[in-house]
Design a protein around this motif. Structure first.
Motif, PDB file in Angstrom:
ATOM      1  N   LEU A 156      59.517  53.619  80.994  1.00 50.00           N
ATOM      2  CA  LEU A 156      60.917  53.442  81.375  1.00 50.00           C
ATOM      3  C   LEU A 156      61.084  52.249  82.307  1.00 50.00           C
ATOM      4  O   LEU A 156      61.994  51.429  82.129  1.00 50.00           O
ATOM      5  CB  LEU A 156      61.457  54.704  82.047  1.00 50.00           C
ATOM      6  N   ASP A 157      60.218  52.145  83.303  1.00 50.93           N
ATOM      7  CA  ASP A 157      60.285  51.014  84.237  1.00 50.93           C
ATOM      8  C   ASP A 157      60.132  49.686  83.500  1.00 50.93           C
ATOM      9  O   ASP A 157      60.852  48.723  83.775  1.00 50.93           O
ATOM     10  CB  ASP A 157      59.208  51.145  85.320  1.00 50.93           C
ATOM     11  N   PHE A 158      59.200  49.630  82.568  1.00 47.47           N
ATOM     12  CA  PHE A 158      58.986  48.410  81.793  1.00 47.47           C
ATOM     13  C   PHE A 158      60.242  48.034  81.015  1.00 47.47           C
ATOM     14  O   PHE A 158      60.684  46.879  81.036  1.00 47.47           O
ATOM     15  CB  PHE A 158      57.803  48.601  80.831  1.00 47.47           C
ATOM     16  N   LYS A 159      60.831  49.024  80.325  1.00 49.07           N
ATOM     17  CA  LYS A 159      62.017  48.740  79.505  1.00 49.07           C
ATOM     18  C   LYS A 159      63.203  48.335  80.390  1.00 49.07           C
ATOM     19  O   LYS A 159      63.936  47.403  80.071  1.00 49.07           O
ATOM     20  CB  LYS A 159      62.388  49.958  78.653  1.00 49.07           C
ATOM     21  N   ILE A 160      63.383  49.026  81.499  1.00 52.89           N
ATOM     22  CA  ILE A 160      64.487  48.701  82.407  1.00 52.89           C
ATOM     23  C   ILE A 160      64.310  47.288  82.946  1.00 52.89           C
ATOM     24  O   ILE A 160      65.263  46.498  82.981  1.00 52.89           O
ATOM     25  CB  ILE A 160      64.579  49.740  83.544  1.00 52.89           C
ATOM     26  N   ASP A 161      63.095  46.954  83.337  1.00 53.88           N
ATOM     27  CA  ASP A 161      62.807  45.609  83.835  1.00 53.88           C
ATOM     28  C   ASP A 161      63.062  44.567  82.749  1.00 53.88           C
ATOM     29  O   ASP A 161      63.637  43.503  83.006  1.00 53.88           O
ATOM     30  CB  ASP A 161      61.363  45.536  84.330  1.00 53.88           C
ATOM     31  N   MET A 162      62.652  44.871  81.542  1.00 52.62           N
ATOM     32  CA  MET A 162      62.857  43.956  80.424  1.00 52.62           C
ATOM     33  C   MET A 162      64.358  43.712  80.206  1.00 52.62           C
ATOM     34  O   MET A 162      64.795  42.572  80.049  1.00 52.62           O
ATOM     35  CB  MET A 162      62.231  44.546  79.155  1.00 52.62           C
ATOM     36  N   TYR A 163      65.141  44.772  80.200  1.00 56.77           N
ATOM     37  CA  TYR A 163      66.588  44.629  80.005  1.00 56.77           C
ATOM     38  C   TYR A 163      67.226  43.890  81.176  1.00 56.77           C
ATOM     39  O   TYR A 163      68.136  43.089  80.998  1.00 56.77           O
ATOM     40  CB  TYR A 163      67.251  45.996  79.821  1.00 56.77           C
ATOM     41  N   LYS A 223      65.964  41.613  82.979  1.00 55.89           N
ATOM     42  CA  LYS A 223      65.632  40.185  82.892  1.00 55.89           C
ATOM     43  C   LYS A 223      66.248  39.528  81.655  1.00 55.89           C
ATOM     44  O   LYS A 223      66.103  38.325  81.471  1.00 55.89           O
ATOM     45  CB  LYS A 223      64.116  39.997  82.873  1.00 55.89           C
ATOM     46  N   GLY A 224      66.878  40.327  80.819  1.00 58.13           N
ATOM     47  CA  GLY A 224      67.507  39.780  79.617  1.00 58.13           C
ATOM     48  C   GLY A 224      66.506  39.287  78.596  1.00 58.13           C
ATOM     49  O   GLY A 224      66.778  38.349  77.872  1.00 58.13           O
ATOM     50  N   THR A 225      65.371  39.922  78.540  1.00 59.00           N
ATOM     51  CA  THR A 225      64.311  39.452  77.627  1.00 59.00           C
ATOM     52  C   THR A 225      64.263  40.273  76.346  1.00 59.00           C
ATOM     53  O   THR A 225      63.206  40.416  75.737  1.00 59.00           O
ATOM     54  CB  THR A 225      62.948  39.523  78.319  1.00 59.00           C
ATOM     55  N   THR A 226      65.388  40.772  75.885  1.00 53.55           N
ATOM     56  CA  THR A 226      65.400  41.572  74.655  1.00 53.55           C
ATOM     57  C   THR A 226      65.603  40.722  73.419  1.00 53.55           C
ATOM     58  O   THR A 226      65.407  41.192  72.306  1.00 53.55           O
ATOM     59  CB  THR A 226      66.495  42.645  74.719  1.00 53.55           C
ATOM     60  N   ALA A 227      66.001  39.466  73.573  1.00 52.33           N
ATOM     61  CA  ALA A 227      66.259  38.594  72.415  1.00 52.33           C
ATOM     62  C   ALA A 227      64.979  38.435  71.587  1.00 52.33           C
ATOM     63  O   ALA A 227      63.903  38.226  72.116  1.00 52.33           O
ATOM     64  CB  ALA A 227      66.745  37.232  72.879  1.00 52.33           C
ATOM     65  N   GLY A 228      65.120  38.568  70.288  1.00 52.43           N
ATOM     66  CA  GLY A 228      64.004  38.385  69.394  1.00 52.43           C
ATOM     67  C   GLY A 228      63.093  39.580  69.284  1.00 52.43           C
ATOM     68  O   GLY A 228      62.066  39.522  68.624  1.00 52.43           O
ATOM     69  N   LYS A 229      63.459  40.674  69.895  1.00 51.06           N
ATOM     70  CA  LYS A 229      62.612  41.861  69.851  1.00 51.06           C
ATOM     71  C   LYS A 229      63.349  43.034  69.176  1.00 51.06           C
ATOM     72  O   LYS A 229      63.197  44.172  69.561  1.00 51.06           O
ATOM     73  CB  LYS A 229      62.187  42.261  71.260  1.00 51.06           C
ATOM     74  N   ALA A 230      64.106  42.721  68.164  1.00 48.37           N
ATOM     75  CA  ALA A 230      64.931  43.731  67.512  1.00 48.37           C
ATOM     76  C   ALA A 230      64.100  44.803  66.828  1.00 48.37           C
ATOM     77  O   ALA A 230      64.579  45.894  66.585  1.00 48.37           O
ATOM     78  CB  ALA A 230      65.856  43.064  66.495  1.00 48.37           C
ATOM     79  N   THR A 231      62.855  44.500  66.509  1.00 46.73           N
ATOM     80  CA  THR A 231      62.040  45.483  65.820  1.00 46.73           C
ATOM     81  C   THR A 231      61.416  46.503  66.788  1.00 46.73           C
ATOM     82  O   THR A 231      60.858  47.483  66.346  1.00 46.73           O
ATOM     83  CB  THR A 231      60.904  44.798  65.031  1.00 46.73           C
ATOM     84  N   ARG A 232      61.492  46.255  68.080  1.00 40.45           N
ATOM     85  CA  ARG A 232      60.917  47.184  69.054  1.00 40.45           C
ATOM     86  C   ARG A 232      62.034  47.991  69.706  1.00 40.45           C
ATOM     87  O   ARG A 232      63.085  47.467  70.005  1.00 40.45           O
ATOM     88  CB  ARG A 232      60.148  46.394  70.117  1.00 40.45           C
ATOM     89  N   PRO A 233      61.784  49.274  69.972  1.00 40.72           N
ATOM     90  CA  PRO A 233      62.833  50.128  70.593  1.00 40.72           C
ATOM     91  C   PRO A 233      63.192  49.738  71.997  1.00 40.72           C
ATOM     92  O   PRO A 233      62.521  49.166  72.746  1.00 40.72           O
ATOM     93  CB  PRO A 233      62.205  51.534  70.577  1.00 40.72           C
TER      94      PRO A 233
END
Length: 134
Positions: free
Chosen positions: A115-122, A124-134
């Protein structure tokens, strides 16, 4: 609050409900299944709980929080009533519960890290190009 003697305070089931947050139905059920030691009664048959009963209920609440089964809690209560010769059995039951709690804590810490990893990722706005990962 009903004082039974100068040194021993007794509580009605309503007072215990208010102090513990347990419903009267639950308190009666605990007594019926053997999770509560013998609860004293007034001359009119009303339950009168002691400070010792309140301490026991607090302990039972901790056991419930660990996820211990009702059957194991009742078994523990039976062992307590049987006396000192059951100390090893009681300890083993508590040790088994502790092992299970520690395993759940490990699982929860792993889930928290994800959860911490995903929250940190979001964040930082680093979700672009990772549409295949939840």
């Amino acid at each position: 609050m009903v004082a039974m003697s100068l040194t021993e305070t007794r509580y009605t089931i309503s007072e215990v409900e208010a102090r513990t947050g347990l419903t009267q139905h639950t308190l009666r059920w605990y007594e019926r299944i053997g999770l509560m030691p013998h609860v004293d009664r007034s001359h009119s048959g009303q339950r009168r709980f002691s400070d010792r009963d309140l301490h026991w209920l607090a302990f039972v609440g901790k056991l419930r929080a660990t996820g211990m089964s009702v059957a194991d809690m009742v078994r523990y209560a039976e062992l307590v009533r049987e006396g000192e010769h059951t100390v090893d059995q009681r300890r083993e039951l508590l040790e088994q519960t502790r092992r299970e709690v520690r395993a759940r804590i490990t699982e929860l810490n792993d889930a928290l890290a994800v959860l911490d990893f995903k929250i940190d990722m979001y964040a930082k706005g680093t979700t672009a190009g990772k549409a295949t990962r939840p």
